[in-house]
Scaffold this motif. Structure first.
Motif, PDB file in Angstrom:
ATOM      1  N   ASP A 158      81.390  15.210  36.199  1.00  0.00           N
ATOM      2  CA  ASP A 158      80.458  14.095  36.421  1.00  0.00           C
ATOM      3  C   ASP A 158      80.958  12.989  35.738  1.00  0.00           C
ATOM      4  OD1 ASP A 158      78.689  13.881  38.799  1.00  0.00           O
ATOM      5  OD2 ASP A 158      77.063  13.917  36.701  1.00  0.00           O
ATOM      6  N   LEU A 211      83.307  18.271  45.195  1.00  0.00           N
ATOM      7  CA  LEU A 211      81.894  18.326  47.078  1.00  0.00           C
ATOM      8  C   LEU A 211      81.007  17.020  46.154  1.00  0.00           C
ATOM      9  CD1 LEU A 211      82.128  21.768  47.863  1.00  0.00           C
ATOM     10  CD2 LEU A 211      83.764  19.738  48.977  1.00  0.00           C
ATOM     11  N   ARG A 212      80.308  17.193  45.773  1.00  0.00           N
ATOM     12  CA  ARG A 212      79.152  16.022  45.452  1.00  0.00           C
ATOM     13  C   ARG A 212      79.567  14.503  45.335  1.00  0.00           C
ATOM     14  NH1 ARG A 212      76.496  18.198  41.317  1.00  0.00           N
ATOM     15  NH2 ARG A 212      77.509  17.111  40.105  1.00  0.00           N
ATOM     16  N   HIS A 213      80.391  14.437  44.846  1.00  0.00           N
ATOM     17  CA  HIS A 213      81.591  13.434  44.485  1.00  0.00           C
ATOM     18  C   HIS A 213      81.478  12.559  45.559  1.00  0.00           C
ATOM     19  CE1 HIS A 213      79.855  11.306  40.724  1.00  0.00           C
ATOM     20  NE2 HIS A 213      80.169  13.205  40.620  1.00  0.00           N
ATOM     21  N   LYS A 214      82.526  13.611  46.919  1.00  0.00           N
ATOM     22  CA  LYS A 214      83.206  13.886  48.136  1.00  0.00           C
ATOM     23  C   LYS A 214      84.957  13.231  47.316  1.00  0.00           C
ATOM     24  CE  LYS A 214      79.573  12.192  50.689  1.00  0.00           C
ATOM     25  NZ  LYS A 214      78.582  13.055  50.169  1.00  0.00           N
ATOM     26  N   SER A 253      81.437  20.472  33.432  1.00  0.00           N
ATOM     27  CA  SER A 253      80.871  20.154  34.759  1.00  0.00           C
ATOM     28  C   SER A 253      79.971  19.059  34.527  1.00  0.00           C
ATOM     29  CB  SER A 253      79.563  21.148  35.005  1.00  0.00           C
ATOM     30  OG  SER A 253      80.357  21.687  35.908  1.00  0.00           O
ATOM     31  N   ARG A 260      82.154  22.026  42.957  1.00  0.00           N
ATOM     32  CA  ARG A 260      81.059  21.927  43.188  1.00  0.00           C
ATOM     33  C   ARG A 260      81.268  20.323  42.780  1.00  0.00           C
ATOM     34  NH1 ARG A 260      79.097  26.676  41.251  1.00  0.00           N
ATOM     35  NH2 ARG A 260      78.997  26.468  39.282  1.00  0.00           N
ATOM     36  N   VAL A 261      81.501  19.882  41.815  1.00  0.00           N
ATOM     37  CA  VAL A 261      81.753  18.600  41.413  1.00  0.00           C
ATOM     38  C   VAL A 261      82.445  17.680  42.286  1.00  0.00           C
ATOM     39  CG1 VAL A 261      81.692  16.391  39.365  1.00  0.00           C
ATOM     40  CG2 VAL A 261      81.089  18.705  38.831  1.00  0.00           C
ATOM     41  N   THR A 306      81.957   9.034  37.238  1.00  0.00           N
ATOM     42  CA  THR A 306      80.599   8.301  37.642  1.00  0.00           C
ATOM     43  C   THR A 306      81.671   6.917  37.737  1.00  0.00           C
ATOM     44  OG1 THR A 306      78.929   9.764  37.842  1.00  0.00           O
ATOM     45  CG2 THR A 306      78.104   7.692  37.032  1.00  0.00           C
TER      46      THR A 306
END
Length: 149
Positions: free
Chosen positions: A142, A22-25, A138, A19-20, A146
């Motif tokens: 993240d 995919l969110r950050h590509k 998670s 999930r993380v 970041t």
């Protein structure tokens, strides 16, 4: 480019990592001996290694490098990856770095010795993996991704 490598055979946070990622590509590689189905996204792939002791660990240690993230509970693998310049996260979200890996490895080795000295097997197992551990993982992944931007 950052890649997330997951020591996937017994990893309890594969879904959270995906999930993380995919969110950050960010591309992610699940490394295992088998039994995992490849997710239906081009960012996540599964690498199947031969059966055998530490085959997945060896593959990850050869592939990971500076800028990559490795998710593992295997402390010797973590030490190898930290030495290669990768960021290492344990499934509970703890980040292993050059500053703390020596102490973590020493504690792991001590606990291995203590467990082997318990001939009756009366030593308890670890604490159960919790929802809070998943959330910490998670958040940690993240935060690391970041920081990379």
């Amino acid at each position: 480019m950052t890649t997330i490598y997951v020591d996937a055979d017994a990893c309890p946070v594969k879904a959270e990592a995906e999930r993380v990622a995919l969110r950050h590509k960010v591309p992610m590689v699940l490394v295992c001996n088998g039994g995992l189905r490849a997710p239906e996204t081009p960012l996540v792939r599964v690498v199947y290694v031969a059966e055998g002791l530490d085959a997945a660990d060896r593959w990850i240690a050869e592939a990971a490098g500076p800028g990559d993230i490795v998710v593992t509970a295997d402390i010797p693998l973590a030490a190898d990856c930290v030495a290669l310049g990768a960021t290492v996260l344990k499934p509970d979200g703890e980040e292993l770095t050059e500053r703390n890996i020596g102490n973590v490895l020493a504690a792991r080795n001590l606990m291995t010795e203590l467990r082997s000295a318990d001939p009756l097997g009366t030593g308890g197992g670890g604490k159960p993996f919790s929802k809070a551990d998943r959330a910490r993982f998670s958040q940690a992944l993240d935060r690391v991704l970041t920081r990379r931007r």
